[in-house]
Design an enzyme around this catalytic site. Structure first.
Site, PDB file in Angstrom:
ATOM      1  N   ARG A  23       0.684  -1.244  -0.040  1.00 30.04           N
ATOM      2  CA  ARG A  23       0.085   0.113  -0.009  1.00 30.04           C
ATOM      3  C   ARG A  23       1.028   1.301   0.201  1.00 30.04           C
ATOM      4  O   ARG A  23       2.041   1.279   0.385  1.00 30.04           O
ATOM      5  CB  ARG A  23      -0.907  -0.120   1.113  1.00 30.04           C
ATOM      6  N   GLY A  24       0.266   2.224  -0.289  1.00 26.99           N
ATOM      7  CA  GLY A  24       0.968   3.628  -0.264  1.00 26.99           C
ATOM      8  C   GLY A  24       2.079   3.826  -0.924  1.00 26.99           C
ATOM      9  O   GLY A  24       2.437   3.273  -2.114  1.00 26.99           O
ATOM     10  N   ILE A  25       3.336   4.342  -0.444  1.00 27.07           N
ATOM     11  CA  ILE A  25       4.468   4.722  -0.933  1.00 27.07           C
ATOM     12  C   ILE A  25       5.170   3.391  -1.219  1.00 27.07           C
ATOM     13  O   ILE A  25       5.835   3.220  -2.410  1.00 27.07           O
ATOM     14  CB  ILE A  25       5.206   5.563  -0.198  1.00 27.07           C
ATOM     15  N   GLY A  88       6.738   0.790   8.132  1.00 27.08           N
ATOM     16  CA  GLY A  88       7.133   1.949   9.267  1.00 27.08           C
ATOM     17  C   GLY A  88       5.732   2.072   9.833  1.00 27.08           C
ATOM     18  O   GLY A  88       4.633   1.650   9.330  1.00 27.08           O
ATOM     19  N   TYR A 151       8.954   8.968  16.243  1.00 25.35           N
ATOM     20  CA  TYR A 151       8.886   8.627  14.721  1.00 25.35           C
ATOM     21  C   TYR A 151      10.263   9.633  13.844  1.00 25.35           C
ATOM     22  O   TYR A 151      10.952   8.776  13.231  1.00 25.35           O
ATOM     23  CB  TYR A 151       7.662   9.146  13.958  1.00 25.35           C
ATOM     24  N   LYS A 155      13.440   7.910  12.121  1.00 28.27           N
ATOM     25  CA  LYS A 155      13.719   8.214  10.738  1.00 28.27           C
ATOM     26  C   LYS A 155      15.165   8.845  10.626  1.00 28.27           C
ATOM     27  O   LYS A 155      15.672   8.640   9.561  1.00 28.27           O
ATOM     28  CB  LYS A 155      12.797   9.092  10.217  1.00 28.27           C
TER      29      LYS A 155
END
Length: 245
Positions: A23-25, A88, A151, A155
């Protein structure tokens, strides 16, 4: 200097693994490599596996699950030549409200999870004497954000991993780079209140959110032979939001 063979390094049909790729990126990245003619596998925890991708169910917090996933991918596609550490989670809340579990869960998935998959993938890359590791960070890992101490820390830590990995394995034809997306037009941003979207857009010099495909194309490029002399770099895809920070 370690020589590489471009015909091997950038040929279509490389074995690619994207964590959190359904999903997503992550899905956009997986599809970008698929369109390039590569053999693409994804890890996922829930949901469906999109057509054309090899889905292996695995949680990046489990070394045993990851080892089993890699074994399955290697049997189907050969040793992983391109690893994209994308999986993530978030547990956003202000510092004084953030529990220790809020902090450690995010670190264990986003940062230690990346360590686990890189360690497992590096075994095959060292034998091949080539490989591409791409870590999906965030502008908040460099720029900071209220409510995201956990977060942002996870990162930011990916930068240290990429640069240390470059120093350890760079002579083996292995590169490690970080992509730092800004605000991306995903289901999550689409659900933001209109006022919130406007306030975010006001901070972006480009005046718009990025599409997942715009991130995916940068990932695909940095994993290509054309980018073979780039390692330990942090590449922002944020419309100027972070200005390289």
């Amino acid at each position: 200097m370690q020589a590489t063979n471009p015909s091997d390094e950038d040929k279509p049909g490389r074995s690619v693994l994207v964590t959190g790729g359904n999903r997503g990126i992550g899905l956009a990245i997986a599809n970008a490599f698929l369109a390039n003619g590569d053999k693409v596998a994804i890890t996922y925890r829930s949901g469906e596996v999109p057509e054309g991708l090899l889905g292996v169910k695995a949680d990046v917090t489990s070394e045993e699950q990851l080892d089993a996933a890699f074994t399955e991918v290697e049997a189907a596609h050969g040793p992983v030549e391109v690893l994209v550490a994308n999986a993530g989670i978030t547990r956003d809340t202000l510092l004084l409200r953030m529990s220790e579990t809020d902090f450690t869960d995010v670190i264990d998935t986003n940062l230690t999870g990346a360590f686990r998959v890189i360690k497992r993938a590096s075994k095959g890359m060292i034998r091949l004497r080539r490989g591409r590791v791409v870590l999906i960070s965030s502008v908040t890992g460099l720029y900071g954000a209220p409510g995201q101490i956990n977060y942002s820390a996870s990162k930011a830590g990916l930068v240290g991993i990429a640069r240390s990995l470059t120093r350890e394995l760079g002579s083996r034809g292995i590169t490690a780079n970080v992509i730092a997306p800004g605000f991306i037009d995903t289901d999550m941003t689409a659900e933001l209140p209109e006022d919130t979207r406007k306030s975010y857009l006001a901070t972006i010099p480009a005046g718009r959110f990025a599409s997942p495909d715009e991130v995916a194309k940068v990932v695909r490029w940095v994993a290509s032979e054309e980018a073979g002399y780039i390692s330990g770099a942090v590449i922002p895809v944020d419309g100027g939001l972070g200005m390289g920070h």
